[in-house]
Design an enzyme around this catalytic site. Structure first.
Site: not given
Length: 196
Positions: A25, A77
């Site tokens: 990620h 996020n």
């Protein structure tokens, strides 16, 4: 595109902290680190909750572009907040923003560059799009799909495998080349050279 319309903002997406540094990620951070190194700069803390390096990309003289490379210090996020704050601070047109991120739907190491589009379930893109709209550039770095029944969240938060790591430096280098080509020569040239 000239500096008359503002600098470029290149945002590597990832999660802050050493425990995430080698995760799939965090490949956006890896590419941002290499771009900063190429520009001869060191990341510095910015009030926009990000680390930034300012410099130039491209041939010296008229061909180079002013660039801010950033790594948001929020979690993935929440990337939209720091990205928007940096856009406002540096007065960057949305069309001059590049997000570098991991992409599940592309084979490992493959790249796809595009302008606009959906977020494909990527929480970092979702956050940026909510803050800025969708008309920014993306450099999508393929990480492939999880093996077997592994959950996506577990897969993206795992480090690259030893087999993947053997080629990782090459792929990160290629992604940094693609970002520089996009900024200096435009999207079409970058797509024809790097999209796989």
């Amino acid at each position: 595109m000239s500096d008359a319309v503002g600098p470029w903002l290149v945002v590597g997406l990832g999660n802050p902290g050493p425990e995430y540094a080698a995760n799939r990620h965090n490949v956006g951070f890896m590419v941002a680190d290499l771009l900063a190194e190429r520009m001869g700069g060191r990341f510095k803390a910015h009030k926009a909750r990000a680390q930034v390096v300012e410099g130039r990309v491209g041939p010296p003289g008229t061909g180079s572009r002013r660039v801010v490379v950033a790594k948001p210090l929020s979690f993935m996020n929440l990337s939209g907040g720091p990205t928007t704050a940096l856009r406002d601070f540096y007065k960057v047109p949305v069309a001059n923003i590049v997000a570098i991120h991991d992409e599940l739907d592309i084979d490992y190491g493959a790249l796809r560059l595009k302008l606009g589009g959906g977020d494909n379930g990527h929480n970092g893109l979702k956050s940026i799009t909510k803050s800025l709209g969708a008309e920014y550039h993306r450099v999508r770095f393929g990480i492939g799909r999880p093996p077997g029944r592994m959950q996506v969240a577990d897969f993206v938060l795992k480090d690259f495998s030893s087999a993947e790591r053997r080629e990782l430096d090459y792929f990160v280098d290629r992604a940094a080349d693609a970002v520089e080509t996009l900024i200096v020569d435009g999207l079409e040239r970058a797509q024809s050279s790097y999209n796989t």
